[in-house]
Design a protein around this motif. Structure first.
Motif, mmCIF file in Angstrom:
data_model
loop_
_atom_site.group_PDB
_atom_site.id
_atom_site.type_symbol
_atom_site.label_atom_id
_atom_site.label_comp_id
_atom_site.label_asym_id
_atom_site.label_seq_id
_atom_site.Cartn_x
_atom_site.Cartn_y
_atom_site.Cartn_z
ATOM 1 N N ASN A 141 19.928 34.160 51.432
ATOM 2 C CA ASN A 141 21.448 34.391 51.731
ATOM 3 C C ASN A 141 22.220 33.114 52.105
ATOM 4 O O ASN A 141 23.204 33.034 51.924
ATOM 5 N N GLU A 146 27.645 36.026 47.860
ATOM 6 C CA GLU A 146 27.860 37.098 47.188
ATOM 7 C C GLU A 146 29.144 36.958 46.381
ATOM 8 O O GLU A 146 29.213 37.719 45.461
ATOM 9 N N GLN A 158 29.000 42.162 39.003
ATOM 10 C CA GLN A 158 27.818 42.534 38.979
ATOM 11 C C GLN A 158 27.234 42.962 37.741
ATOM 12 O O GLN A 158 27.758 43.346 36.659
ATOM 13 N N ARG A 390 24.738 35.713 43.895
ATOM 14 C CA ARG A 390 23.716 36.508 44.718
ATOM 15 C C ARG A 390 23.121 37.656 43.858
ATOM 16 O O ARG A 390 21.817 37.595 43.700
#
Length: 496
Positions: A141, A146, A158, A390
């Protein structure tokens, strides 16, 4: 419930206790708690069968990729904590139902002490697992975001399960080594390699671009192309050096936001566009590694073994020396071996950098990574900067595993193949296109060892041969031949 028979000895209590830790319910059955024992054994069998089913039904690479997702990592941490507490309680309760109070006092003291130690020991693997997973999640992370850090970048799409590559046949990732430091302004990318990976076979071409490439061309229509329509050219520095080489593009773009309408931190985007245009490909993402952070990573894995073909001098006053010979180098010496330009040239340095990279990849075995896991994760946090989204990590990890078993070749755009002062841009694109075509057509390589073949200049050229199958050394490729692609460890003397 039947009454438990009196244990014959302390050894019997301890034996059933250890067996119960390995096969939950054993001690309960011995003590006459049949229903409880059967339930525990059935639950344990169901747990093992579920693990076996997952292992058999889910491909290993997909499973490893899934383990990078936050949901899986969190579930594993929670599961490890719950199972650790459950096993602790199991050992304690198993000890109680075995009724150690019937033993002599000395036996009670002995079994109680060892039972307490066993209860702690069974928790340790679950605790270590939870800690490793937590460190991994924090590392991932910290490096992979993200959402884009650039507010002008489009939202991260996505990936779709049926085609996470969105129709791509190849993924192109720019791998950079930067020299940012506390006493330096900006980032100079002294090491620039583009990894072009076939998403189906994993076959990879690693294009190495020299730092001193001049007259760099920018993609038409971009702000840098409008500023430098005839190529990247600036007046010489006061000391006679140049700040208009390929390794200065990132730094220059960051230092001149006015070119981009005031937008800050355009260096990565500009360098990706520029190298993509130079090679005739679209660069998907980049990863920047701090070269001196790399030294800390090498120390974290315990050093790397490299054959130094001849003494390498380094230091401001040539006071440092990496002696010739095969030895294990610590991080600082490995970086000086890779980066020194004293009494040598950029192209020899590029080869040494490739050898260091190959050594790290080959010598970072799973056992080393696990035993030094915490150190590695700590230094890696400060090591990498990337724009890889991510959500893509779950797909890139399986691809990386595929690459490890596939064919990896290297193309270095160095003299006499390319004149860095007056580059033939069409030739560079043609060579890149042919290398990619050949890699796409080739079948994945089988496991190979590295053997050395002498080259005309006396250095050894590494050539792959099937394991335990002797093979004649292949003919050495002369620079400038039609196919300049070579193995990533070719030119690195000795076995890494």
């Amino acid at each position: 419930m039947q009454q438990a028979k009196k244990p014959v000895s302390a050894a019997a209590v301890l034996g059933w206790l250890v067996l119960s830790a390995l096969a939950p319910g054993s001690a309960h059955l011995r003590a006459g708690w049949r229903k409880t024992g059967l339930v525990l054994l059935c639950l344990y069998a169901a747990y093992l069968l579920a693990l076996l089913a997952v292992g058999l039904s889910v491909p290993f690479d997909s499973l490893i990729g899934s383990l990078t997702e936050n949901s899986w990592l969190t579930a594993i941490m929670v599961g490890a904590a719950v199972l650790g507490l459950a096993w602790f309680a199991l050992v304690v309760h198993s000890f109680v139902v075995l009724r150690p109070g019937r033993l002599p006092q000395s036996g009670q003291i002995l079994t109680g002490t060892l039972a307490g130690l066993l209860a702690v020991v069974v928790v340790v693997p679950f605790g270590v697992t939870a800690q490793y997973v937590w460190a991994s999640q924090e590392l991932i992370n910290n490096i992979f975001k993200e959402t884009p850090t650039d507010p002008d970048s489009p939202p991260v799409a996505q990936p779709k399960p049926d085609d996470p590559w969105a129709g791509r046949q190849r993924v192109n990732i720019l791998l950079l080594g930067g020299d940012a430091d506390d006493n330096r302004t900006g980032v100079r990318t002294d090491s620039m390699n583009l990894a072009s990976v076939d998403v189906k076979s994993g076959n990879t071409v690693l294009f190495s671009l020299p730092r001193n490439l001049e007259e760099v061309r920018f993609r038409p229509g971009t702000p840098m192309a409008q500023r430098f329509p005839n190529g990247f050219r600036l007046p010489p520095d006061p000391g006679g050096g140049r700040s208009d080489l390929l390794n200065s593009v990132w730094e220059y773009a960051d230092a001149h936001p006015e070119i981009f309408g005031g937008k800050q931190h355009q260096g990565p985007k500009v360098l990706m566009e520029t190298i993509g245009y130079t090679l005739g490909v679209k660069v998907d993402w980049y990863a920047l590694v701090n070269m001196w952070g790399f030294a800390r990573l090498i120390d974290a894995i315990g050093g790397i073994t490299i054959t130094v073909e001849k003494d390498v001098v380094f230091g401001k006053y040539n006071e440092g020396l990496v002696k010739a010979g095969t030895r294990k180098l610590k991080g600082a010496d490995a970086m000086w071996y890779a980066r020194s330009r004293t009494y040598t040239d950029d192209f020899t340095r590029m080869r040494r950098q490739r050898c260091v990279l190959g050594a790290i990849l080959e010598q970072s075995d799973p056992a080393t990574v696990l035993t030094r896991f915490n150190r590695i994760t700590q230094v890696t946090k400060e090591l990498i900067q990337t724009d890889i989204p991510r959500p893509m990590l779950a797909h890139l990890v399986p691809l990386a595993l595929k690459v490890k078993e596939a064919k990896v070749t290297s193309v270095q755009f160095v003299p006499p193949l390319i004149n860095t002062g007056y580059p033939d841009w069409a030739k560079i694109r043609d060579i890149a296109a042919k290398a990619i075509r050949d890699a796409s057509a080739a079948k994945p390589a089988v496991a190979a060892t590295v053997s050395a073949a002498p080259t005309p200049d006396g250095e050894a050229e590494a050539s792959p041969s099937p394991s335990k199958s002797p093979k004649k050394p292949r003919q050495t490729k002369q620079p400038g031949q039609n196919n300049p692609a070579q193995g990533i460890t070719e030119g690195c003397t000795g076995a890494l």
